[in-house]
Design a protein around this motif. Structure first.
Motif, PDB file in Angstrom:
ATOM      1  N   LEU A 728       5.016  -8.782   3.136  1.00 56.59           N
ATOM      2  CA  LEU A 728       5.657  -7.909   2.162  1.00 56.59           C
ATOM      3  C   LEU A 728       7.014  -8.487   1.792  1.00 56.59           C
ATOM      4  CD1 LEU A 728       4.996  -4.542   4.068  1.00 56.59           C
ATOM      5  CD2 LEU A 728       3.550  -5.558   2.298  1.00 56.59           C
ATOM      6  N   ASN A 729       7.667  -7.844   0.830  1.00 49.45           N
ATOM      7  CA  ASN A 729       9.025  -8.219   0.458  1.00 49.45           C
ATOM      8  C   ASN A 729       9.953  -7.055   0.778  1.00 49.45           C
ATOM      9  OD1 ASN A 729       8.696 -10.893  -0.809  1.00 49.45           O
ATOM     10  ND2 ASN A 729       7.394  -9.765  -2.241  1.00 49.45           N
ATOM     11  N   SER A 730      11.093  -7.368   1.366  1.00 48.10           N
ATOM     12  CA  SER A 730      12.030  -6.336   1.781  1.00 48.10           C
ATOM     13  C   SER A 730      13.382  -6.583   1.144  1.00 48.10           C
ATOM     14  CB  SER A 730      12.166  -6.327   3.310  1.00 48.10           C
ATOM     15  OG  SER A 730      13.112  -5.367   3.729  1.00 48.10           O
ATOM     16  N   ASP A 731      14.015  -5.520   0.633  1.00 49.68           N
ATOM     17  CA  ASP A 731      15.340  -5.653   0.034  1.00 49.68           C
ATOM     18  C   ASP A 731      16.322  -6.198   1.068  1.00 49.68           C
ATOM     19  OD1 ASP A 731      14.378  -4.643  -2.310  1.00 49.68           O
ATOM     20  OD2 ASP A 731      15.097  -2.599  -1.971  1.00 49.68           O
ATOM     21  N   GLY A 732      16.965  -7.284   0.741  1.00 51.43           N
ATOM     22  CA  GLY A 732      17.969  -7.858   1.614  1.00 51.43           C
ATOM     23  C   GLY A 732      17.425  -8.805   2.659  1.00 51.43           C
ATOM     24  N   GLN A 733      16.101  -8.817   2.875  1.00 47.29           N
ATOM     25  CA  GLN A 733      15.525  -9.682   3.901  1.00 47.29           C
ATOM     26  C   GLN A 733      14.536 -10.690   3.351  1.00 47.29           C
ATOM     27  OE1 GLN A 733      14.824  -8.014   7.990  1.00 47.29           O
ATOM     28  NE2 GLN A 733      14.651  -6.095   6.837  1.00 47.29           N
ATOM     29  N   GLY A 734      14.113 -10.510   2.117  1.00 53.86           N
ATOM     30  CA  GLY A 734      13.095 -11.399   1.576  1.00 53.86           C
ATOM     31  C   GLY A 734      11.740 -11.107   2.174  1.00 53.86           C
ATOM     32  N   ARG A 735      11.015 -12.159   2.497  1.00 53.65           N
ATOM     33  CA  ARG A 735       9.670 -11.994   3.030  1.00 53.65           C
ATOM     34  C   ARG A 735       9.718 -11.396   4.440  1.00 53.65           C
ATOM     35  NH1 ARG A 735      10.183 -17.085   2.456  1.00 53.65           N
ATOM     36  NH2 ARG A 735       9.313 -17.555   4.520  1.00 53.65           N
ATOM     37  N   VAL A 736       8.822 -10.431   4.696  1.00 58.80           N
ATOM     38  CA  VAL A 736       8.705  -9.850   6.035  1.00 58.80           C
ATOM     39  C   VAL A 736       7.228  -9.695   6.369  1.00 58.80           C
ATOM     40  CG1 VAL A 736      10.891  -8.595   5.900  1.00 58.80           C
ATOM     41  CG2 VAL A 736       8.766  -7.450   5.212  1.00 58.80           C
ATOM     42  N   TYR A 737       6.951  -9.671   7.643  1.00 58.16           N
ATOM     43  CA  TYR A 737       5.622  -9.306   8.141  1.00 58.16           C
ATOM     44  C   TYR A 737       5.709  -7.815   8.463  1.00 58.16           C
ATOM     45  CZ  TYR A 737       1.280  -9.871  10.965  1.00 58.16           C
ATOM     46  OH  TYR A 737       0.001  -9.797  11.470  1.00 58.16           O
ATOM     47  N   GLY A 738       5.225  -6.983   7.547  1.00 57.07           N
ATOM     48  CA  GLY A 738       5.215  -5.544   7.758  1.00 57.07           C
ATOM     49  C   GLY A 738       3.949  -5.136   8.481  1.00 57.07           C
ATOM     50  N   TYR A 739       4.087  -4.289   9.489  1.00 61.02           N
ATOM     51  CA  TYR A 739       2.917  -3.935  10.289  1.00 61.02           C
ATOM     52  C   TYR A 739       2.988  -2.471  10.720  1.00 61.02           C
ATOM     53  CZ  TYR A 739       6.237  -4.777  14.124  1.00 61.02           C
ATOM     54  OH  TYR A 739       7.319  -4.745  14.954  1.00 61.02           O
ATOM     55  N   VAL A 740       1.815  -1.902  10.960  1.00 58.23           N
ATOM     56  CA  VAL A 740       1.679  -0.548  11.508  1.00 58.23           C
ATOM     57  C   VAL A 740       0.898  -0.669  12.799  1.00 58.23           C
ATOM     58  CG1 VAL A 740       0.726   1.761  11.166  1.00 58.23           C
ATOM     59  CG2 VAL A 740       1.768   0.539   9.236  1.00 58.23           C
ATOM     60  N   TYR A 741       1.366   0.001  13.839  1.00 58.68           N
ATOM     61  CA  TYR A 741       0.705  -0.078  15.133  1.00 58.68           C
ATOM     62  C   TYR A 741       0.574   1.307  15.740  1.00 58.68           C
ATOM     63  CZ  TYR A 741       5.494   0.208  17.006  1.00 58.68           C
ATOM     64  OH  TYR A 741       6.782   0.603  17.298  1.00 58.68           O
ATOM     65  N   ASP A 742      -0.439   1.475  16.565  1.00 62.11           N
ATOM     66  CA  ASP A 742      -0.633   2.688  17.349  1.00 62.11           C
ATOM     67  C   ASP A 742       0.036   2.457  18.698  1.00 62.11           C
ATOM     68  OD1 ASP A 742      -1.597   4.609  19.163  1.00 62.11           O
ATOM     69  OD2 ASP A 742      -3.465   4.855  18.073  1.00 62.11           O
ATOM     70  N   ALA A 743       1.075   3.250  18.980  1.00 64.98           N
ATOM     71  CA  ALA A 743       1.886   3.040  20.175  1.00 64.98           C
ATOM     72  C   ALA A 743       1.368   3.796  21.389  1.00 64.98           C
ATOM     73  CB  ALA A 743       3.328   3.450  19.893  1.00 64.98           C
ATOM     74  N   GLY A 744       0.095   4.210  21.370  1.00 64.67           N
ATOM     75  CA  GLY A 744      -0.460   4.812  22.576  1.00 64.67           C
ATOM     76  C   GLY A 744      -1.037   6.184  22.402  1.00 64.67           C
ATOM     77  N   ALA A 745      -1.853   6.401  21.374  1.00 68.57           N
ATOM     78  CA  ALA A 745      -2.443   7.721  21.156  1.00 68.57           C
ATOM     79  C   ALA A 745      -3.669   7.968  22.027  1.00 68.57           C
ATOM     80  CB  ALA A 745      -2.829   7.891  19.683  1.00 68.57           C
ATOM     81  N   ASP A 746      -4.159   6.932  22.733  1.00 74.84           N
ATOM     82  CA  ASP A 746      -5.324   7.090  23.621  1.00 74.84           C
ATOM     83  C   ASP A 746      -6.539   7.664  22.892  1.00 74.84           C
ATOM     84  OD1 ASP A 746      -4.095   6.070  25.913  1.00 74.84           O
ATOM     85  OD2 ASP A 746      -3.165   7.996  26.354  1.00 74.84           O
ATOM     86  N   GLY A 747      -6.731   7.258  21.652  1.00 72.97           N
ATOM     87  CA  GLY A 747      -7.839   7.792  20.880  1.00 72.97           C
ATOM     88  C   GLY A 747      -7.510   9.098  20.205  1.00 72.97           C
ATOM     89  N   GLY A 748      -6.281   9.570  20.371  1.00 71.92           N
ATOM     90  CA  GLY A 748      -5.820  10.771  19.689  1.00 71.92           C
ATOM     91  C   GLY A 748      -5.035  10.388  18.449  1.00 71.92           C
ATOM     92  N   SER A 749      -3.939  11.076  18.211  1.00 72.61           N
ATOM     93  CA  SER A 749      -3.175  10.812  16.998  1.00 72.61           C
ATOM     94  C   SER A 749      -1.695  11.063  17.246  1.00 72.61           C
ATOM     95  CB  SER A 749      -3.680  11.705  15.851  1.00 72.61           C
ATOM     96  OG  SER A 749      -3.664  13.068  16.231  1.00 72.61           O
ATOM     97  N   GLY A 750      -0.883  10.645  16.268  1.00 72.84           N
ATOM     98  CA  GLY A 750       0.539  10.914  16.320  1.00 72.84           C
ATOM     99  C   GLY A 750       1.402   9.735  16.693  1.00 72.84           C
ATOM    100  N   LYS A 751       0.816   8.560  16.925  1.00 75.25           N
ATOM    101  CA  LYS A 751       1.588   7.430  17.419  1.00 75.25           C
ATOM    102  C   LYS A 751       1.645   6.256  16.448  1.00 75.25           C
ATOM    103  CE  LYS A 751       2.657   9.220  21.422  1.00 75.25           C
ATOM    104  NZ  LYS A 751       4.056   9.471  21.805  1.00 75.25           N
ATOM    105  N   ASN A 752       1.256   6.426  15.201  1.00 76.71           N
ATOM    106  CA  ASN A 752       1.335   5.331  14.240  1.00 76.71           C
ATOM    107  C   ASN A 752       2.783   5.117  13.813  1.00 76.71           C
ATOM    108  OD1 ASN A 752      -1.400   4.967  14.321  1.00 76.71           O
ATOM    109  ND2 ASN A 752      -1.817   5.877  12.319  1.00 76.71           N
TER     110      ASN A 752
END
Length: 763
Positions: A728-752
């Motif tokens: 992606l492109n970010s203001d002030g940073q140029g190119r970035v690797y933008g990512y979304v991760y699940d930080a531990g929902a254990d098959g549930g939800s709420g951790k994206n």
């Protein structure tokens, strides 16, 4: 580069937010009676893991309100003073909690867990049956504990009359599904069953099987049986077989043999919630093991959840210095909506409630920054306690927090970037409500909102899923258990209808159900779409013409005996679409789909992939490198490490190179998929992966010559399970690797959560 974990960021930000919360407690109504118990004080606890009676981890002072983050559990401790004029010290009072959202109606607080919403109870069959079971008919010793190797089981034996044993197991929720393994003796008169909807010894419901092959559903009223449904099926003896019943209002569905046989029966009245019972007919016996009791999970905006540092009913001590009466008990509440009974006629008590406010809930309901929740305790009959001090929390959504849940077994799902910089991600609101959402960020990933939710596709069951962005439109391929659909969403830079759904639930195939639902999608320069999806034995390609007409299915490797899965696509130069896929023999393969619709001969990439069912999606989404007209194929071998092979412009494969010494998680949340993702950045490949042992998120990349660099820790203090990203492109940073991760929902939800790596500054 090591970033702070989102949990630590939340803790730091909360300190600043507390001072800004100026919501005032509500004044008790003048009509409230002075002879009721009083809610005399409260305190909000930020440290969810603190011991029940620790005087630490508070979010604010006594009777002070606070700000809490969505999807970050907190606790509420309330002091209650007895009215002093109850009829006697043995009078039991139980309390419940109610909430008021943004000044609306008061509502009962539900008990639903977080982040994993399941309600599953597996009783300990090693305990003394006499302490947990009640034999209603037959000899009191009719139920006995036995061992079969290391697995305990219960043996129920009937004499001259049928034997019924009721389980005295406490669940803090109603059972909607009961499963048990049964082993019948080889006796023509043998049988077994499950008692449910139990009111008393004369009024209950029963489903039973017999060795003669009968399946019977009865309702007993005043001791008289009424036949509700019956059928016949093959019944096995001498080995364990699963019986399951699922209740829904007036309906019960019975399954035998792990779904091999199913019978649904409807009663003329609602089935009451009850304890669980086991049954054998007169003169017979049966063995029972692996009893599982399940409730119906939900993900509401707010709920009482399970505490991780105390059990339901654990006694409290006097921590809140408000009442000057004697302290006479109280307890913690965990995953239940009603307190343990309190029998004191005077003095005061303290009760602690573990709570969570979700960003996205069932129905794609949301909580926004600035929402307010007030709380009050009520009697079991719903009468509010006089509130001398009433807690109120203000809601804040943490920066870069999405909440919700990943779709299952995804290929590319974002984040995508429109030409104007807006970002999009595809996900579901909650594990308990499968619906497709497009969420959008206009501030570089700091905050996210669903777009055009009232017109989202109707199809849930979000299993195999993939998307591609082209011509200001997100095209999505979606495989369910029965069908394959195309959806499309117009992004904010679309000239005619920005931020709207364009295609919902357009059917394109109904293959025989695959073991794992898989899909991917690629776009060609003329606007045609290439889709790939799974079947029972093979994978299938289908091409959609620029005017929207799908062609015939192309069966991949129809002449080969191996079962195929795990396909991944990427478009290259000259409208060549690159395809990689896996075989159930541990193999990985590569082919090209040419512009005329023909496939090049298959090339074997590896023979070292795992052969388990959960290993089918061991190839990461393919990475196309435009400068060299090559493709990076990254894959996980059975030993757990990641390897790479490159395909050059002539279709030749390079030697395999190990990417990292660390093992990478596979099938973290029943996804059959490797927990990793990669992108191209010029001549470089960047890779994110989740370490199998620590579950931390790591980053590595190649130099311009293709040499992999040592992996570095990116996000720690998480139980990582999914990751997907894009350049992606970010203001002030140029190119970035933008990512979304699940930080531990254990098959549930709420951790994206969202994160990004600046690419221009890397050596």
């Amino acid at each position: 580069m090591i970033s702070k974990s989102p949990r630590l960021i939340t803790a730091c930000a909360l300190i600043a937010l507390l001072a800004a919360c100026d919501t005032q407690p509500q004044t008790p109504s003048a009509t409230q009676l002075s002879d009721t118990d009083q809610q005399t004080a409260f305190r909000l606890r930020q440290d969810f893991s603190a011991p029940l009676n620790a005087d630490t981890g508070w979010a604010a002072g006594l009777n002070e309100n606070a700000t809490v983050f969505t999807d970050e559990p907190f606790r509420l401790r309330v002091e209650v003073q007895a009215a002093g004029n109850w009829p006697g010290t043995d009078t039991e009072r139980r309390y419940q909690l109610q909430y008021q959202r943004n000044g609306g109606d008061w509502q009962a607080m539900p008990a639903e867990n977080f982040p994993q919403p399941q309600k599953v109870f597996m009783p300990d069959l090693t305990a003394d049956p006499g302490s947990t079971w009640q034999v209603l008919s037959g000899n009191p010793s009719a139920l006995a504990r036995n061992t079969d190797g290391d697995e305990p089981f219960l043996a129920l034996t009937a004499g001259e009359q049928a034997a019924i044993a009721l389980g005295r197991y406490e669940t803090l929720w109603d059972a909607v599904e009961i499963g048990v393994d049964v082993r019948l003796a080889a006796d023509e008169t043998g049988g077994a069953g499950i008692i449910f909807g139990y009111t008393d010894a004369q009024n209950y419901h029963r489903v039973a099987i017999s060795t003669a092959g009968h399946v019977i559903v009865d309702r007993y009223v005043d001791g008289e049986a009424t036949r509700i449904a019956e059928a016949t099926t093959d019944i096995v003896t001498g080995r364990w077989t699963e019986l399951t019943i699922a209740t829904n209002s007036r309906e019960v569905t019975f399954e035998y043999g792990d779904g091999a046989f199913e019978l649904t029966a409807e009663f003329d009245a609602d089935i009451p919630a009850s304890v669980i019972g086991l049954y054998v007919p007169a003169g017979t016996s049966a063995d029972f093991a692996n009893l599982v009791i399940e409730g119906e999970p939900r993900s509401p905006r707010i709920s009482i959840m399970a505490a991780d540092s105390f059990g339901h009913g654990e006694q409290t001590i006097d921590l809140l210095p408000a009442s000057d009466t004697d302290f006479n008990g109280g307890s913690g509440v965990s995953f239940g909506n009603t307190t343990r009974p309190w029998t004191q006629a005077s003095g005061h008590s303290e009760w602690e409630w573990p709570l969570v406010i979700r960003r996205f809930a069932d129905g794609a309901e949301t909580n926004e920054t600035g929402d307010n929740y007030a709380f009050r305790m009520v009697t079991e009959s719903g009468e509010p306690l006089v509130a001398n001090a009433q807690p109120v929390v203000s809601v804040a959504v943490p920066p870069r927090h999405l909440g919700g849940v990943f779709v299952e077994t995804p290929a590319r799902i974002g984040p995508f970037e429109a030409n104007n910089g807006d970002r999009y991600f595809l996900m579901e609101p909650a594990e308990t409500d499968n619906m497709l959402m497009v969420v959008k960020s206009t501030d570089g990933g700091q905050s996210w909102q669903e777009v055009d939710g009232s017109n989202r596709p109707a199809t849930g069951d979000l299993e195999g899923f993939a998307a591609v962005l082209a011509n200001a439109t997100l095209y999505m391929l979606h495989q369910t258990s029965d069908n394959v659909f195309l959806h499309a969403f117009r992004t904010s830079d679309h000239a005619g209808q920005p931020d709207t759904w364009a295609i919902q639930d357009a059917w394109l195939a109904s293959p025989q159900e695959p073991p794992t639902q898989v899909a991917d999608i690629a776009m060609r320069s003329d606007g045609s779409i290439v889709g790939v999806y799974g079947g029972a034995e093979k994978i299938y390609l289908k091409i959609r013409s620029p005017d929207g007409v799908w062609g015939d299915e192309i069966v991949v490797d129809a002449d080969q005996p191996r079962r195929l899965s795990g396909p991944t696509l990427v478009s290259g130069h000259d409208d060549i679409v690159h395809l990689a896929y896996t075989g159930n023999d541990g193999s990985a393969w590569y082919r090209r789909l040419l512009p005329d619709g023909s496939l090049t001969p298959r090339r074997q990439v590896s023979t070292e992939l795992g052969t388990r069912a959960e290993d089918v999606a061991s190839i990461l989404p393919l990475v196309f490198l435009p400068g060299s007209n090559s493709v990076s194929i990254l894959y996980r071998v059975s030993a757990g490490t990641l390897w790479e092979r490159r395909v050059n412009s002539a279709g030749e494969l390079s030697d395999a190179v190990r990417v990292s010494d660390r093992t990478v998680v596979q099938n973290a949340v029943d996804s059959d998929q490797t927990g990793a993702h990669a992108i191209a950045d010029g001549a470089r490949v960047h890779l994110l992966f989740i370490d199998d042992k620590s579950r931390h998120l790591f980053h590595t990349f190649t130099d311009d010559a293709g040499n992999w660099q040592p992996a570095t820790l990116l996000v720690d203090d998480i139980n990582g399970q999914w990751v997907r990203g894009a350049q992606l492109n970010s203001d002030g940073q140029g190119r970035v690797y933008g990512y979304v991760y699940d930080a531990g929902a254990d098959g549930g939800s709420g951790k994206n959560r969202y994160g990004e790596i600046p690419l221009a500054d890397l050596p």
